[in-house]
Design a protein around this motif. Structure first.
Motif, mmCIF file in Angstrom:
data_model
loop_
_atom_site.group_PDB
_atom_site.id
_atom_site.type_symbol
_atom_site.label_atom_id
_atom_site.label_comp_id
_atom_site.label_asym_id
_atom_site.label_seq_id
_atom_site.Cartn_x
_atom_site.Cartn_y
_atom_site.Cartn_z
ATOM 1 N N LEU A 135 42.821 29.909 37.555
ATOM 2 C CA LEU A 135 42.522 29.555 38.940
ATOM 3 C C LEU A 135 43.784 29.119 39.681
ATOM 4 O O LEU A 135 43.986 29.461 40.854
ATOM 5 C CB LEU A 135 41.475 28.443 38.985
ATOM 6 N N LEU A 136 44.631 28.368 38.989
ATOM 7 C CA LEU A 136 45.877 27.911 39.618
ATOM 8 C C LEU A 136 46.849 29.067 39.844
ATOM 9 O O LEU A 136 47.665 29.027 40.773
ATOM 10 C CB LEU A 136 46.544 26.842 38.739
ATOM 11 N N ALA A 137 46.761 30.086 38.978
ATOM 12 C CA ALA A 137 47.685 31.224 39.082
ATOM 13 C C ALA A 137 47.119 32.373 39.914
ATOM 14 O O ALA A 137 47.776 33.390 40.089
ATOM 15 C CB ALA A 137 48.023 31.742 37.689
ATOM 16 N N ALA A 138 45.892 32.225 40.412
ATOM 17 C CA ALA A 138 45.233 33.309 41.149
ATOM 18 C C ALA A 138 46.111 33.800 42.297
ATOM 19 O O ALA A 138 46.848 33.022 42.900
ATOM 20 C CB ALA A 138 43.893 32.813 41.680
ATOM 21 N N PRO A 139 46.035 35.115 42.574
ATOM 22 C CA PRO A 139 45.155 36.107 41.957
ATOM 23 C C PRO A 139 45.721 36.661 40.642
ATOM 24 O O PRO A 139 46.934 36.858 40.515
ATOM 25 C CB PRO A 139 45.077 37.213 43.013
ATOM 26 N N LEU A 161 44.334 41.153 32.638
ATOM 27 C CA LEU A 161 45.242 40.089 32.216
ATOM 28 C C LEU A 161 44.478 38.786 31.988
ATOM 29 O O LEU A 161 44.732 38.055 31.020
ATOM 30 C CB LEU A 161 46.333 39.876 33.266
ATOM 31 N N ALA A 162 43.532 38.497 32.856
ATOM 32 C CA ALA A 162 42.705 37.294 32.700
ATOM 33 C C ALA A 162 41.892 37.367 31.410
ATOM 34 O O ALA A 162 41.743 36.363 30.708
ATOM 35 C CB ALA A 162 41.785 37.132 33.897
ATOM 36 N N ALA A 163 41.389 38.558 31.087
ATOM 37 C CA ALA A 163 40.600 38.725 29.865
ATOM 38 C C ALA A 163 41.453 38.466 28.628
ATOM 39 O O ALA A 163 41.004 37.810 27.673
ATOM 40 C CB ALA A 163 40.011 40.135 29.819
ATOM 41 N N LEU A 190 50.099 34.968 30.908
ATOM 42 C CA LEU A 190 50.385 35.116 32.339
ATOM 43 C C LEU A 190 51.884 35.211 32.603
ATOM 44 O O LEU A 190 52.312 35.892 33.534
ATOM 45 C CB LEU A 190 49.788 33.944 33.117
ATOM 46 N N VAL A 191 52.677 34.533 31.787
ATOM 47 C CA VAL A 191 54.142 34.651 31.915
ATOM 48 C C VAL A 191 54.571 36.069 31.556
ATOM 49 O O VAL A 191 55.394 36.689 32.258
ATOM 50 C CB VAL A 191 54.858 33.623 31.016
ATOM 51 N N LEU A 192 54.038 36.590 30.463
ATOM 52 C CA LEU A 192 54.372 37.960 30.055
ATOM 53 C C LEU A 192 53.890 38.973 31.089
ATOM 54 O O LEU A 192 54.490 40.042 31.257
ATOM 55 C CB LEU A 192 53.743 38.267 28.694
#
Length: 254
Positions: A37-41, A46-48, A96-98
């Motif tokens: 949520l903080l990194a959205a969108p 990727l979220a999965a 998320l970094v990758l």
């Protein structure tokens, strides 16, 4: 009128291994959702992947907590599991970094990593104070540390280079080698050098995530940590192999 035995109270039932592991997984997933949520969108694939990676450290926790079943986990164990909770959150953040959604060098991430590393100083004293220190607790602590260092080495790899993965994989390479070399399964004597070197790994990897530390300086610190780790593992391997050889020779001459 009957009274409920102390061992069957709801609070004590929640301290059993299975409920504790279930709460750990839920906590890791909740932490991953907050990060998403903080990194959205964030893209759905990727979220999965992030949500799949977050509870992965719970598998390590489950294997180390097995000797506690069907009883309760200790207070020291619960403190150690907080590190597994943090590792799950960091695993999601690493995805998320990758995926180039987050940056590894940020103050919020660095502060959270520092807090997770600092928590390692809590479970040992609590275990000794409550009389629950033992081999099982020590292994739970060690594997929690190893899982955290593995995830941090992947994060650091995005900053200073893929060679940092050697730090996170060293412990697992040692375990794998023990299946081929029985000498490596022998118990190790206490070593202050090993203890200090192990503690330094997390601090060194943390420097790669601190924005105020130049990448070149962080790379030098992490490289030093890796060199010390190689020396530490090398010393242990040589000592164990020599002890095994001496034992075989002694048995041969009897």
């Amino acid at each position: 009128m009957t009274t409920t035995p102390p061992h069957s109270t709801p609070s004590r039932r929640l301290r059993r291994v299975v409920p504790v592991l279930a709460m750990l997984v839920l906590g890791q997933l909740a932490a991953a959702i907050v990060i998403l949520l903080l990194a959205a969108p964030v893209s759905v694939p990727l979220a999965a992947v992030a949500l799949l990676c977050a509870p992965a450290p719970a598998l390590v926790a489950a294997s180390t907590l097995r000797p506690r079943a069907p009883g309760e986990v200790t207070l020291a164990d619960l403190l150690t599991l907080l590190r597994h909770l943090a590792t799950g959150a960091f695993a999601a953040a690493t995805v998320l970094v990758l995926g180039e959604v987050l940056t590894a060098r940020s103050w919020p991430l660095a502060i959270l990593i520092a807090a997770a590393l600092a928590s390692d100083a809590l479970d040992g004293p609590v275990a000794r104070r409550t009389g629950t220190a033992g081999v099982v607790g020590a292994r739970i602590d060690m594997e929690a540390d190893a899982a955290l260092i593995l995830v941090l080495s992947v994060l650091a790899a995005t900053v200073v280079g893929p060679w940092t993965l050697a730090i996170g994989l060293m412990r697992y390479a040692y375990v794998a080698a023990s299946f081929v070399r029985p000498a490596l399964r022998r118990p190790l004597d206490f070593s202050q050098f090993r203890r200090v070197t192990g503690g330094f790994q997390g601090v060194a990897l943390l420097t790669a995530m601190v924005p105020a530390i130049p990448r070149e300086v962080a790379a030098g610190i992490v490289a030093t940590a890796l060199a010390l780790l190689i020396v530490s593992f090398g010393r242990d391997v040589i000592a164990l192999e020599r002890a095994e050889a001496a034992e075989r020779e002694d048995s041969y001459h009897r």
